[in-house]
Design a protein around this motif. Structure first.
Motif, PDB file in Angstrom:
ATOM      1  N   GLY A 169     -24.515  -7.604  -2.968  1.00 38.22           N
ATOM      2  CA  GLY A 169     -24.257  -8.869  -2.291  1.00 38.22           C
ATOM      3  C   GLY A 169     -23.614  -9.942  -3.133  1.00 38.22           C
ATOM      4  N   ARG A 170     -23.038  -9.574  -4.279  1.00 42.80           N
ATOM      5  CA  ARG A 170     -22.464 -10.587  -5.177  1.00 42.80           C
ATOM      6  C   ARG A 170     -20.984 -10.836  -4.914  1.00 42.80           C
ATOM      7  NH1 ARG A 170     -23.397  -8.401 -10.974  1.00 42.80           N
ATOM      8  NH2 ARG A 170     -22.517 -10.432 -11.527  1.00 42.80           N
ATOM      9  N   GLY A 171     -20.360  -9.964  -4.155  1.00 41.11           N
ATOM     10  CA  GLY A 171     -18.919 -10.045  -4.032  1.00 41.11           C
ATOM     11  C   GLY A 171     -18.272  -9.360  -5.233  1.00 41.11           C
ATOM     12  N   VAL A 172     -17.001  -9.005  -5.089  1.00 36.66           N
ATOM     13  CA  VAL A 172     -16.285  -8.290  -6.143  1.00 36.66           C
ATOM     14  C   VAL A 172     -14.863  -8.836  -6.237  1.00 36.66           C
ATOM     15  CG1 VAL A 172     -15.408  -6.053  -6.938  1.00 36.66           C
ATOM     16  CG2 VAL A 172     -17.606  -6.174  -5.758  1.00 36.66           C
ATOM     17  N   LEU A 173     -14.403  -9.055  -7.472  1.00 39.39           N
ATOM     18  CA  LEU A 173     -12.997  -9.356  -7.711  1.00 39.39           C
ATOM     19  C   LEU A 173     -12.250  -8.052  -7.919  1.00 39.39           C
ATOM     20  CD1 LEU A 173     -13.149 -12.403 -10.181  1.00 39.39           C
ATOM     21  CD2 LEU A 173     -12.269 -12.428  -7.834  1.00 39.39           C
ATOM     22  N   LEU A 174     -11.216  -7.814  -7.104  1.00 35.65           N
ATOM     23  CA  LEU A 174     -10.361  -6.642  -7.259  1.00 35.65           C
ATOM     24  C   LEU A 174      -9.057  -7.099  -7.891  1.00 35.65           C
ATOM     25  CD1 LEU A 174     -10.848  -4.836  -3.817  1.00 35.65           C
ATOM     26  CD2 LEU A 174     -11.918  -4.264  -5.996  1.00 35.65           C
ATOM     27  N   LYS A 206     -18.417 -15.085 -12.746  1.00 31.01           N
ATOM     28  CA  LYS A 206     -19.480 -14.178 -13.196  1.00 31.01           C
ATOM     29  C   LYS A 206     -19.823 -13.111 -12.154  1.00 31.01           C
ATOM     30  CE  LYS A 206     -20.509 -16.269 -17.186  1.00 31.01           C
ATOM     31  NZ  LYS A 206     -19.515 -17.346 -17.177  1.00 31.01           N
ATOM     32  N   VAL A 207     -18.822 -12.556 -11.502  1.00 24.89           N
ATOM     33  CA  VAL A 207     -19.031 -11.453 -10.562  1.00 24.89           C
ATOM     34  C   VAL A 207     -18.346 -10.210 -11.126  1.00 24.89           C
ATOM     35  CG1 VAL A 207     -19.167 -12.981  -8.559  1.00 24.89           C
ATOM     36  CG2 VAL A 207     -16.953 -12.023  -9.223  1.00 24.89           C
ATOM     37  N   PRO A 208     -18.699  -9.032 -10.615  1.00 25.21           N
ATOM     38  CA  PRO A 208     -18.059  -7.819 -11.113  1.00 25.21           C
ATOM     39  C   PRO A 208     -16.543  -7.837 -10.885  1.00 25.21           C
ATOM     40  CG  PRO A 208     -20.022  -7.272  -9.863  1.00 25.21           C
ATOM     41  CD  PRO A 208     -19.780  -8.730  -9.648  1.00 25.21           C
ATOM     42  N   VAL A 209     -15.829  -7.271 -11.833  1.00 25.84           N
ATOM     43  CA  VAL A 209     -14.376  -7.139 -11.742  1.00 25.84           C
ATOM     44  C   VAL A 209     -14.034  -5.657 -11.744  1.00 25.84           C
ATOM     45  CG1 VAL A 209     -12.159  -7.582 -12.860  1.00 25.84           C
ATOM     46  CG2 VAL A 209     -13.960  -9.317 -12.939  1.00 25.84           C
ATOM     47  N   MET A 210     -13.270  -5.243 -10.752  1.00 24.47           N
ATOM     48  CA  MET A 210     -12.776  -3.871 -10.701  1.00 24.47           C
ATOM     49  C   MET A 210     -11.262  -3.888 -10.594  1.00 24.47           C
ATOM     50  SD  MET A 210     -15.537  -1.625  -8.539  1.00 24.47           S
ATOM     51  CE  MET A 210     -14.773  -0.118  -9.163  1.00 24.47           C
ATOM     52  N   LEU A 211     -10.620  -2.895 -11.175  1.00 20.00           N
ATOM     53  CA  LEU A 211      -9.179  -2.736 -11.057  1.00 20.00           C
ATOM     54  C   LEU A 211      -8.884  -1.872  -9.841  1.00 20.00           C
ATOM     55  CD1 LEU A 211      -8.142  -2.108 -14.782  1.00 20.00           C
ATOM     56  CD2 LEU A 211      -8.653  -4.262 -13.599  1.00 20.00           C
ATOM     57  N   PHE A 248     -10.051   2.940  -7.782  1.00 16.63           N
ATOM     58  CA  PHE A 248     -10.837   1.799  -8.230  1.00 16.63           C
ATOM     59  C   PHE A 248     -11.455   2.137  -9.582  1.00 16.63           C
ATOM     60  CE2 PHE A 248     -10.934   1.670  -3.602  1.00 16.63           C
ATOM     61  CZ  PHE A 248     -10.469   0.383  -3.361  1.00 16.63           C
ATOM     62  N   GLU A 249     -11.303   1.231 -10.532  1.00 15.95           N
ATOM     63  CA  GLU A 249     -11.862   1.436 -11.864  1.00 15.95           C
ATOM     64  C   GLU A 249     -12.778   0.279 -12.221  1.00 15.95           C
ATOM     65  OE1 GLU A 249      -8.947   1.916 -14.879  1.00 15.95           O
ATOM     66  OE2 GLU A 249      -8.160   3.786 -14.067  1.00 15.95           O
ATOM     67  N   PRO A 250     -14.003   0.567 -12.655  1.00 20.84           N
ATOM     68  CA  PRO A 250     -14.869  -0.523 -13.122  1.00 20.84           C
ATOM     69  C   PRO A 250     -14.280  -1.149 -14.379  1.00 20.84           C
ATOM     70  CG  PRO A 250     -15.838   1.623 -13.626  1.00 20.84           C
ATOM     71  CD  PRO A 250     -14.641   1.889 -12.766  1.00 20.84           C
ATOM     72  N   PHE A 251     -14.272  -2.473 -14.417  1.00 18.49           N
ATOM     73  CA  PHE A 251     -13.717  -3.167 -15.576  1.00 18.49           C
ATOM     74  C   PHE A 251     -14.770  -4.016 -16.272  1.00 18.49           C
ATOM     75  CE2 PHE A 251     -11.337  -6.389 -17.876  1.00 18.49           C
ATOM     76  CZ  PHE A 251     -10.323  -5.641 -18.457  1.00 18.49           C
ATOM     77  N   SER A 252     -15.549  -4.762 -15.494  1.00 22.78           N
ATOM     78  CA  SER A 252     -16.578  -5.618 -16.080  1.00 22.78           C
ATOM     79  C   SER A 252     -17.663  -5.885 -15.052  1.00 22.78           C
ATOM     80  CB  SER A 252     -15.977  -6.947 -16.556  1.00 22.78           C
ATOM     81  OG  SER A 252     -16.988  -7.837 -16.994  1.00 22.78           O
ATOM     82  N   GLU A 253     -18.912  -5.880 -15.510  1.00 20.65           N
ATOM     83  CA  GLU A 253     -20.025  -6.261 -14.652  1.00 20.65           C
ATOM     84  C   GLU A 253     -20.047  -7.768 -14.422  1.00 20.65           C
ATOM     85  OE1 GLU A 253     -22.464  -4.304 -13.183  1.00 20.65           O
ATOM     86  OE2 GLU A 253     -21.243  -2.584 -13.771  1.00 20.65           O
ATOM     87  N   CYS A 281      -5.464  -7.226 -22.995  1.00 15.83           N
ATOM     88  CA  CYS A 281      -5.021  -5.987 -23.654  1.00 15.83           C
ATOM     89  C   CYS A 281      -5.588  -4.763 -22.942  1.00 15.83           C
ATOM     90  CB  CYS A 281      -5.435  -5.987 -25.117  1.00 15.83           C
ATOM     91  SG  CYS A 281      -4.391  -6.966 -26.198  1.00 15.83           S
ATOM     92  N   ARG A 282      -6.879  -4.822 -22.589  1.00 17.52           N
ATOM     93  CA  ARG A 282      -7.495  -3.706 -21.860  1.00 17.52           C
ATOM     94  C   ARG A 282      -6.823  -3.493 -20.511  1.00 17.52           C
ATOM     95  NH1 ARG A 282     -13.396  -4.855 -20.756  1.00 17.52           N
ATOM     96  NH2 ARG A 282     -13.111  -2.983 -19.471  1.00 17.52           N
ATOM     97  N   TYR A 283      -6.571  -4.601 -19.805  1.00 17.07           N
ATOM     98  CA  TYR A 283      -5.928  -4.490 -18.497  1.00 17.07           C
ATOM     99  C   TYR A 283      -4.525  -3.912 -18.626  1.00 17.07           C
ATOM    100  CZ  TYR A 283      -3.407  -5.745 -14.312  1.00 17.07           C
ATOM    101  OH  TYR A 283      -2.606  -5.679 -13.198  1.00 17.07           O
ATOM    102  N   ALA A 284      -3.739  -4.411 -19.584  1.00 20.14           N
ATOM    103  CA  ALA A 284      -2.369  -3.930 -19.765  1.00 20.14           C
ATOM    104  C   ALA A 284      -2.348  -2.442 -20.091  1.00 20.14           C
ATOM    105  CB  ALA A 284      -1.667  -4.731 -20.856  1.00 20.14           C
TER     106      ALA A 284
END
Length: 326
Positions: free
Chosen positions: A113-118, A229-234, A249-254, A272-275
């Motif tokens: 229930g936190r929402g997700v940034l894609l 401060k929400v999860p970030v996925m690529l 979908f790839e997990p990037f950060s909690e 750098c990680r994203y690139a």
């Protein structure tokens, strides 16, 4: 980051796009796809800037000069995904073979229930996310897009599905308004999708290695993620030809955490990680790269220290800014 992509005029115009839309809806996808070949030829013959930038990009990927045939395939792939937007935004998703990867992690975040940034890019088709909306009709998807750029395409596609158009968060609005709209959607448990490989005009950027040379990436999305401060996925919607897409979908950060004293290095490490992940997927689907401008061109050199204070002004005076400073 270079704002050259903002200055490029739209190709094809309203009449050509309306023609493709009407043929696609009335005659079906197969006859409409036949039109992609003359469209590709038009871009090869008439749009020299895009042709040169396509060749330059493909040459980086292949490690040798790209051929004219490879440039044509690149343009044709772009045209095919533009056509498919008509069906994806019309909710005609069952005609496509979409193979998904990484859904369990995404579902776990949504169920919390936190929402997700894609975080996505101009690699492949972002509209294929509509397939996910069909699978989870109870979870809204809010897409952050610049309505002003590509107005002809935007107007036609919005006409196909007013309900989808109403959920768009306009990236061309002022920074505080965009940030608060994103925060509000996440509070409701939504997936908020952003394209994070281009900055808005005047936005701060940071250069990191990308295909063997420094390339500028926007800083603001990562600062925003550190505030929310929400999860970030690529997310990558890669077109594989015919009617097939791979939705990855790839997990990037909690939850991105950037303490003030380490913010410079933290943002640099994130970008750098994203690139690196973007380069990985671009190599796996090289013709899906739809940044038809010199991605590595820089209007001016900026250090990390120069970039970050400017990006911090994205949400001035708001509760978001105060949260970032805590």
């Amino acid at each position: 980051m270079s704002s050259e992509w903002k200055r490029r005029r739209e190709g094809g115009g309203r009449f050509a796009l309306s023609l493709i839309r009407n043929i696609g809806r009335c005659c079906g996808r197969t006859p409409a796809r036949a039109l992609l070949y003359p469209i590709t030829l038009y871009f090869l013959l008439r749009r020299g800037a895009e042709r040169r930038d396509s060749r330059a990009y493909l040459s980086r990927v292949f490690g040798r000069p790209a051929t004219l045939g490879e440039v044509a395939r690149h343009i044709h792939t772009f045209a095919a995904t533009i056509l498919d937007r008509i069906y994806l935004l019309s909710e005609s998703t069952r005609r496509f073979d979409v193979r998904t990867e990484g859904l369990p992690t995404l579902h776990r975040h949504l169920e919390a229930g936190r929402g997700v940034l894609l975080f996505g890019s101009h690699l492949g088709s972002f509209e294929v996310l509509r397939v996910l909306a069909r699978q989870r009709p109870d979870t809204p998807i809010r897409v952050v897009l610049d309505r002003a750029h590509g107005r002809a395409v935007t107007e036609l596609l919005e006409a196909l599905n007013p309900e989808v158009a109403a959920t768009v968060i306009d990236a061309g609005a002022d920074g505080p308004s965009v940030a608060l709209a994103i925060q509000g959607a996440l509070t409701q448990g939504a997936m908020v999708a952003l394209l994070v490989d281009r900055s808005q005009e005047g936005g701060a950027t940071l250069e990191v290695p990308f295909f063997g040379a420094p390339a500028p990436f926007p800083v603001a999305p990562w600062l925003l993620a550190s505030v929310l401060k929400v999860p970030v996925m690529l997310a990558f919607g890669l077109y594989r030809g015919g009617n097939r897409y791979d939705l990855v979908f790839e997990p990037f950060s909690e939850g991105v955490d950037l303490p003030r004293r380490e913010r410079m290095h933290g943002v640099a490490a994130l970008i750098c990680r994203y690139a690196a992940r973007l380069e990985h997927h671009a190599r796996s689907a090289p013709y899906n790269w739809f940044n038809f401008y010199d991605f590595w061109k820089r209007d001016a050199r900026a250090s990390v220290a120069d970039a970050l204070p400017a990006a911090g002004d994205a949400v001035p005076g708001s509760d978001l800014e105060r949260g970032a400073d805590s």
